[in-house]
Design an enzyme around this catalytic site. Structure first.
Site, PDB file in Angstrom:
ATOM      1  N   HIS A  67     -32.613  21.384  19.325  1.00 20.96           N
ATOM      2  CA  HIS A  67     -32.087  20.099  19.176  1.00 20.96           C
ATOM      3  C   HIS A  67     -32.261  19.218  19.947  1.00 20.96           C
ATOM      4  O   HIS A  67     -31.613  18.278  19.841  1.00 20.96           O
ATOM      5  CB  HIS A  67     -30.741  20.544  18.569  1.00 20.96           C
ATOM      6  CG  HIS A  67     -29.801  20.858  19.580  1.00 20.96           C
ATOM      7  ND1 HIS A  67     -28.899  19.880  19.977  1.00 20.96           N
ATOM      8  CD2 HIS A  67     -29.515  22.066  20.254  1.00 20.96           C
ATOM      9  CE1 HIS A  67     -27.948  20.570  20.902  1.00 20.96           C
ATOM     10  NE2 HIS A  67     -28.584  21.828  21.391  1.00 20.96           N
TER      11      HIS A  67
ATOM     12  N   GLY B  16     -30.350  27.856  22.848  1.00 25.04           N
ATOM     13  CA  GLY B  16     -30.495  28.000  24.315  1.00 25.04           C
ATOM     14  C   GLY B  16     -29.516  28.918  25.015  1.00 25.04           C
ATOM     15  O   GLY B  16     -29.915  29.795  25.969  1.00 25.04           O
TER      16      GLY B  16
ATOM     17  N   CYS C 210     -20.855  20.533  26.162  1.00 27.45           N
ATOM     18  CA  CYS C 210     -20.298  21.673  26.122  1.00 27.45           C
ATOM     19  C   CYS C 210     -19.131  21.745  26.644  1.00 27.45           C
ATOM     20  O   CYS C 210     -18.298  22.832  26.695  1.00 27.45           O
ATOM     21  CB  CYS C 210     -21.218  22.766  26.580  1.00 27.45           C
ATOM     22  SG  CYS C 210     -22.742  22.918  25.597  1.00 27.45           S
TER      23      CYS C 210
END
Length: 397
Positions: A203, A73, A327
């Site tokens: 995912h 992404g 992240c």
């Protein structure tokens, strides 16, 4: 001896589904041909890719020729924003996004700012909603691109995408959305919603890591992002990740077939978790709105409790949750999303994200509630700020 893990961090990633892995395995060792080759095992792999492309396109009601497979992404976000900015630079250098985007968008916008573009970051309301009126007010004559995420990855807010896209289109501005968290969890009709570009990752829905796609509406001319061969109709060079793409296609098929059922289950379990926390642990509050939120996501503030310490105690008990986006793990700063939604620095540092998946059960939720009560009580018993707060509350009585 392996302990039983209770996994409540599905917004970060989810396990590859057994059916997906089964579909992928032959493409690692038996069906290994390069899909650009003209011999049989190459052509068969090309056919497998196109079947997955058909599945992805049907999931959002677009044409297969508008789907471009990527490595993730993040790559899709980078491609949409950087190539989009370069494509329309002759019209201006102003881009609009929101202050609560994933860092894949925010840091790409920062990159563009370093290269001469100007970016406006729209602020959400306290529920995390980006209102079309705010977008309208921010649009200028030199605005060339708008990017607003479909659903937030930290508080779960579902944005009014159709209204936002319509606002952008009234001014002739292309509209991109990062739909990584929303894809196959919410019904998405990209055509009806007026979406020009959409980023997706495998995912998050039981597919493998290392594959995603970017939807680019036909007629929107973006340059290639990776240069080299003629893969992906000449717009994204590099030998295709055939096992990953095949697995992605199967994950989409399975997710769509169970989307409604999963949403009902996850919403029920989320409500059980949230109600149990709010009723059983004092000085807690939910930062996610149940009415306009992804079905399995809840962000809870445990006031006067350090979230990182709480995560460690829960991990020791075999429970996986997070304090925000995976992240940004390891960052000492509080969540930019929570701060933008109006939480104080202290409350943002006390917030934990729970994201429920199809395999979670009521028994697991009840276990988590028990462990949460124990962990919060332990941390607060050693917290000077909590003791000071309780003392101040007692003085007012």
């Amino acid at each position: 001896m392996n302990r039983k893990i209770i996994y409540l961090d599905h917004a970060a990633t989810v396990p590859v589904l057994p059916e997906v892995l089964e579909k992928m395995l032959p493409y690692f060792t038996q069906q290994y041909g390069n899909p650009s080759a003209v011999y049989r095992i190459g052509v068969e792999n090309r056919t497998a890719i196109e079947k997955a492309r058909d599945t992805a396109a049907a999931a959002i009601n677009v044409q297969p020729s508008e789907i471009y497979f990527t490595s993730c992404g993040t790559e899709a976000d980078n491609w949409a924003l950087i190539a989009g900015a370069e494509a329309f630079v002759s019209k201006g250098r102003h881009i609009i996004t929101s202050a609560i985007e994933h860092h894949a968008v925010l840091r790409t916008c920062q990159y563009l700012e370093e290269h001469g573009f100007e970016v406006t970051y729209l602020q959400p309301d306290h529920d995390g909603v980006i209102h079309p009126e705010a977008l309208e007010a921010a649009i200028r004559e030199d605005t060339i691109l708008v990017s607003i995420m479909y659903a937030n990855n930290e508080i779960g807010t579902i944005e009014p995408i159709e209204a936002l896209a319509r606002t952008a289109h009234r001014h002739g501005i292309p509209f991109h959305t990062d739909a990584v968290q929303a894809f196959c969890k919410l019904p998405i009709d990209a055509k009806a919603a007026g979406i020009d570009m959409m980023s997706v990752s495998a995912h998050k829905i039981g597919g493998p890591k290392g594959v995603g796609f970017l939807y680019i509406r036909k007629g929107l001319r973006l340059r290639s992002f990776l240069h080299g061969g003629s893969q992906e109709r000449g717009r994204r060079a590099g030998t295709e990740n055939v096992p990953g793409i095949v697995g992605f296609g199967e994950a989409i098929r399975l997710a769509l077939a169970s989307m409604e059922e999963n949403a009902i289950r996850e919403r029920h379990l989320r409500d059980r978790l949230v109600n149990g926390i709010l009723e059983g642990i004092p000085y807690t509050r939910c930062s996610s709105t149940a009415e306009n939120c992804l079905p399995g996501l809840a962000n809870i503030c445990f006031c006067h409790t350090d979230a990182d310490s709480l995560l460690i105690l829960l991990d020791m008990a075999g429970i996986c949750v997070s304090a925000g986006s995976a992240c940004t793990s390891g960052s000492l700063d509080p969540s930019h999303v929570l701060l933008a939604a109006g939480l104080s620095h202290e409350d943002a540092k006390s917030s934990v994200r729970f994201t429920i998946g199809p395999e979670n059960t009521e028994e697991e939720i009840d276990t988590v509630l028990t462990r949460l009560k124990e962990a919060a009580a332990k941390l607060r018993s050693n917290s000077a700020s909590y003791k000071k707060f309780i003392a101040s509350q007692e003085e007012t009585l």
